[in-house]
Design a protein around this motif. Structure first.
Motif, PDB file in Angstrom:
ATOM      1  N   GLU A  55       0.812  -1.218   0.000  1.00  0.00           N
ATOM      2  CA  GLU A  55       0.000   0.000   0.000  1.00  0.00           C
ATOM      3  C   GLU A  55       0.845   1.268   0.000  1.00  0.00           C
ATOM      4  O   GLU A  55       0.385   2.328  -0.427  1.00  0.00           O
ATOM      5  CB  GLU A  55      -0.938   0.028   1.219  1.00  0.00           C
ATOM      6  CG  GLU A  55      -1.976  -1.083   1.233  1.00  0.00           C
ATOM      7  CD  GLU A  55      -1.478  -2.339   1.918  1.00  0.00           C
ATOM      8  OE1 GLU A  55      -0.267  -2.391   2.269  1.00  0.00           O
ATOM      9  OE2 GLU A  55      -2.264  -3.272   2.101  1.00  0.00           O
ATOM     10  N   PHE A  56       2.078   1.184   0.495  1.00  0.00           N
ATOM     11  CA  PHE A  56       2.890   2.406   0.521  1.00  0.00           C
ATOM     12  C   PHE A  56       4.184   2.217  -0.268  1.00  0.00           C
ATOM     13  O   PHE A  56       5.185   2.905  -0.048  1.00  0.00           O
ATOM     14  CB  PHE A  56       3.151   2.864   1.948  1.00  0.00           C
ATOM     15  CG  PHE A  56       4.286   2.167   2.676  1.00  0.00           C
ATOM     16  CD1 PHE A  56       4.594   0.851   2.434  1.00  0.00           C
ATOM     17  CD2 PHE A  56       5.042   2.849   3.613  1.00  0.00           C
ATOM     18  CE1 PHE A  56       5.650   0.219   3.095  1.00  0.00           C
ATOM     19  CE2 PHE A  56       6.087   2.237   4.293  1.00  0.00           C
ATOM     20  CZ  PHE A  56       6.383   0.920   4.020  1.00  0.00           C
ATOM     21  N   LYS A  57       4.167   1.320  -1.230  1.00  0.00           N
ATOM     22  CA  LYS A  57       5.362   0.997  -2.017  1.00  0.00           C
ATOM     23  C   LYS A  57       5.995   2.246  -2.632  1.00  0.00           C
ATOM     24  O   LYS A  57       7.197   2.491  -2.477  1.00  0.00           O
ATOM     25  CB  LYS A  57       4.999  -0.010  -3.109  1.00  0.00           C
ATOM     26  CG  LYS A  57       6.152  -0.386  -4.044  1.00  0.00           C
ATOM     27  CD  LYS A  57       5.691  -1.405  -5.067  1.00  0.00           C
ATOM     28  CE  LYS A  57       6.833  -1.838  -5.984  1.00  0.00           C
ATOM     29  NZ  LYS A  57       7.332  -0.735  -6.827  1.00  0.00           N
ATOM     30  N   GLY A 349      11.931  12.206   8.199  1.00  0.00           N
ATOM     31  CA  GLY A 349      11.287  10.901   8.205  1.00  0.00           C
ATOM     32  C   GLY A 349       9.911  10.941   8.833  1.00  0.00           C
ATOM     33  O   GLY A 349       8.954  10.352   8.306  1.00  0.00           O
ATOM     34  N   LYS A 350       9.786  11.631   9.957  1.00  0.00           N
ATOM     35  CA  LYS A 350       8.493  11.701  10.643  1.00  0.00           C
ATOM     36  C   LYS A 350       7.433  12.378   9.786  1.00  0.00           C
ATOM     37  O   LYS A 350       6.258  12.004   9.815  1.00  0.00           O
ATOM     38  CB  LYS A 350       8.653  12.426  11.988  1.00  0.00           C
ATOM     39  CG  LYS A 350       9.397  11.590  13.022  1.00  0.00           C
ATOM     40  CD  LYS A 350       9.265  12.137  14.433  1.00  0.00           C
ATOM     41  CE  LYS A 350      10.065  13.381  14.653  1.00  0.00           C
ATOM     42  NZ  LYS A 350      10.068  13.777  16.080  1.00  0.00           N
ATOM     43  N   GLU A 351       7.847  13.372   9.018  1.00  0.00           N
ATOM     44  CA  GLU A 351       6.916  14.061   8.122  1.00  0.00           C
ATOM     45  C   GLU A 351       6.347  13.077   7.092  1.00  0.00           C
ATOM     46  O   GLU A 351       5.145  13.068   6.820  1.00  0.00           O
ATOM     47  CB  GLU A 351       7.639  15.206   7.410  1.00  0.00           C
ATOM     48  CG  GLU A 351       6.820  15.940   6.379  1.00  0.00           C
ATOM     49  CD  GLU A 351       5.733  16.821   6.970  1.00  0.00           C
ATOM     50  OE1 GLU A 351       4.789  17.182   6.235  1.00  0.00           O
ATOM     51  OE2 GLU A 351       5.828  17.153   8.175  1.00  0.00           O
ATOM     52  N   VAL A 352       7.200  12.234   6.540  1.00  0.00           N
ATOM     53  CA  VAL A 352       6.760  11.250   5.544  1.00  0.00           C
ATOM     54  C   VAL A 352       5.892  10.189   6.199  1.00  0.00           C
ATOM     55  O   VAL A 352       4.848   9.783   5.656  1.00  0.00           O
ATOM     56  CB  VAL A 352       7.977  10.616   4.849  1.00  0.00           C
ATOM     57  CG1 VAL A 352       7.535   9.467   3.941  1.00  0.00           C
ATOM     58  CG2 VAL A 352       8.736  11.657   4.040  1.00  0.00           C
ATOM     59  N   VAL A 353       6.302   9.701   7.358  1.00  0.00           N
ATOM     60  CA  VAL A 353       5.554   8.662   8.063  1.00  0.00           C
ATOM     61  C   VAL A 353       4.112   9.104   8.327  1.00  0.00           C
ATOM     62  O   VAL A 353       3.160   8.342   8.132  1.00  0.00           O
ATOM     63  CB  VAL A 353       6.261   8.291   9.389  1.00  0.00           C
ATOM     64  CG1 VAL A 353       5.345   7.493  10.305  1.00  0.00           C
ATOM     65  CG2 VAL A 353       7.528   7.493   9.099  1.00  0.00           C
ATOM     66  N   LEU A 354       3.959  10.344   8.740  1.00  0.00           N
ATOM     67  CA  LEU A 354       2.621  10.847   9.053  1.00  0.00           C
ATOM     68  C   LEU A 354       1.803  11.200   7.817  1.00  0.00           C
ATOM     69  O   LEU A 354       0.638  10.807   7.689  1.00  0.00           O
ATOM     70  CB  LEU A 354       2.723  12.082   9.946  1.00  0.00           C
ATOM     71  CG  LEU A 354       2.742  11.877  11.459  1.00  0.00           C
ATOM     72  CD1 LEU A 354       2.947  13.216  12.164  1.00  0.00           C
ATOM     73  CD2 LEU A 354       1.460  11.236  11.951  1.00  0.00           C
ATOM     74  N   ASN A 355       2.404  11.919   6.894  1.00  0.00           N
ATOM     75  CA  ASN A 355       1.627  12.544   5.827  1.00  0.00           C
ATOM     76  C   ASN A 355       1.691  11.834   4.479  1.00  0.00           C
ATOM     77  O   ASN A 355       0.791  12.019   3.652  1.00  0.00           O
ATOM     78  CB  ASN A 355       2.061  14.002   5.664  1.00  0.00           C
ATOM     79  CG  ASN A 355       1.779  14.821   6.914  1.00  0.00           C
ATOM     80  OD1 ASN A 355       0.671  14.783   7.441  1.00  0.00           O
ATOM     81  ND2 ASN A 355       2.768  15.536   7.401  1.00  0.00           N
ATOM     82  N   ASP A 356       2.736  11.040   4.240  1.00  0.00           N
ATOM     83  CA  ASP A 356       2.810  10.289   2.987  1.00  0.00           C
ATOM     84  C   ASP A 356       2.423   8.824   3.190  1.00  0.00           C
ATOM     85  O   ASP A 356       1.685   8.257   2.390  1.00  0.00           O
ATOM     86  CB  ASP A 356       4.214  10.379   2.385  1.00  0.00           C
ATOM     87  CG  ASP A 356       4.552  11.789   1.928  1.00  0.00           C
ATOM     88  OD1 ASP A 356       3.615  12.611   1.793  1.00  0.00           O
ATOM     89  OD2 ASP A 356       5.739  12.075   1.710  1.00  0.00           O
TER      90      ASP A 356
END
Length: 434
Positions: A55-57, A349-356
């Motif tokens: 799902e997040f490939k 990294g945290k920005e991507v984990v949450l929003n992407d």
């Protein structure tokens, strides 16, 4: 004789050269001298990463590219296998082929037991220090941590709020199986008016949906919601067998047909996203797929727990853990942990984990007000309230969920065996393989 000596010397030289270039273990990553550019101690590191979350490939590969740009001495080769494929089975095949990844995924204590000879302890990790209480229990052995959690996820019945509202159904009232059956009957009676092909889309082709998730909801009470208790149990009783049967029967009877050929993509994208069905059993991981197909439907989706024994608790857990191959060279292992730490603890990294990724973080120091999608928001609220149940399927014996219970359910749907045989066959497999 002179020829023999020369060949022997040549062979010895080749062995030395190969030994200098090869890995200390069996994993695929490598370390070489970096002639130009940056990098830890001038070395170039290649990490082979094998992960399950389709799902997040694309988002994950984008994050990896960002990390490589910031760390030009590191190359991360990503291979993603999941969805309709059994990740655990493909991982075993990959290992058997001798092409072992440096970073891979395990689901919990049973997977750890299956692969413990090739899993390195996670040492000096910022992410391990930041992991939320309880999220490391499944991968902690003798006070040593062996994995890092992906995220928190929850699953239940995803529903279309507009359809429910038009049908006059309040999702908050669906706290028992009888309540759910009443709502299903209402929706079924209004299919033409609501523009529905069916109430549910039951993906009979995907044994993991009911083999892992449906079964876990109804087995969790007998293991006190504890994956470790399930892992340590020599037997399974199926104390809520009748309820589980009724739940599966309900979905099959009121589903788009034929259910045994219906897969995840059809369930989520072709049927639910296109508003051809009102409900599907899935988790917040399905949101990106729905949002990509139909943003308005995604934003107007909610999720309710599967009613079990008169209670409505949201099943919440860690879907998989990142682990590092102990057969990789020491510098590859160190670089692997550095990457995982960066993904979960750096600002980027945290920005991507949450929003992407649209993850519910399994780590501290996240701004959870940024959890963007409505399914994850609801699941997080259940977690904050403590109104959750455990993911005990991660403690099942290897092969129980899909190959045994899931396969037996498929035979039951085909009317090749009875429900009683489903239960007895599953019990026997558990006892024989525990």
């Amino acid at each position: 004789m002179e020829k023999f000596k020369w060949n022997y010397a040549f062979l010895f030289a080749m062995i030395l050269m190969l030994g200098a270039c090869g890995n200390s273990g069996d994993a695929g990553g490598s370390v070489s001298e970096e002639t130009e550019g940056g990098g830890t101690e001038g070395e170039s590191v290649t990490i082979d990463l094998y992960q399950f979350k389709v799902e997040f490939k694309e988002q994950f590969e984008s994050l990896v590219a960002q990390y490589e740009e910031e760390n030009p001495n590191v190359t991360i080769n990503v291979e993603t296998v999941g969805g309709g494929n059994d990740y655990g089975a493909t991982l075993k095949s990959k290992i058997a082929s001798g092409n072992e990844p440096d970073i891979f995924n395990i689901g919990g204590p049973q997977d750890y037991e299956d692969h413990k000879d090739r899993i390195a302890p996670i040492e000096d990790s910022e992410a391990a220090d930041a992991a939320l209480e309880g999220t490391l229990d499944s991968v902690t052995v003798d006070d040593q941590i062996y994995g890092l959690p992906y995220n928190l996820e929850g699953y239940g019945l995803i529903y279309n709020k507009a359809i429910f509202e038009e049908a006059g159904i309040n999702p908050d009232d669906l706290t028992t199986m009888e309540d759910l059956q009443g709502a299903v009957d209402t929706l079924d009676g209004m299919k033409e008016e609501l523009g529905l092909d069916a109430v549910f889309a039951f993906p009979g082709k995907e044994r993991w949906v009911y083999g892992n998730h449906s079964s876990s909801s109804f087995l969790a009470p007998e293991f006190n919601d504890s994956v470790l208790e399930a892992f340590e149990s020599d037997t399974v009783e199926f104390e809520l067998s009748d309820e589980l049967k009724n739940y599966i029967d309900m979905q099959v009877d009121y589903s788009e047909q034929p259910v045994l050929s219906l897969d995840y993509s059809q369930q989520v994208e072709a049927l639910y996203s296109m508003e051809k069905v009102a409900m599907i059993q899935q988790g917040n991981w399905a949101y990106p797929s729905i949002e990509q197909i139909a943003p308005e439907v995604a934003e107007n989706s909610g999720i309710i727990p599967i009613p079990v024994a008169g209670e409505a608790k949201m099943p919440v857990g860690v879907p998989q853990y990142w682990v590092v191959n102990s057969g990789a060279e020491d510098n590859v292992q160190e670089a692997a942990v550095d990457f995982l730490d960066w993904m979960y603890t750096s600002d980027a990294g945290k920005e991507v984990v949450l929003n992407d990724f649209n993850f519910i973080p399994a780590y501290e120091d996240y701004d959870t007000s940024q959890i963007s999608d409505p399914l994850s928001q609801e699941i997080y609220e259940y977690s904050e309230e403590g109104n959750t149940s455990g993911w005990v399927f991660l403690g099942y014996p290897t092969g129980f969920s899909e190959e045994t219970f899931g396969d037996n359910v498929q035979q039951y749907i085909s009317e090749d065996i009875t429900w009683e045989e489903v239960v007895e066959n599953s019990k026997a497999y558990w006892e024989e393989n525990r």
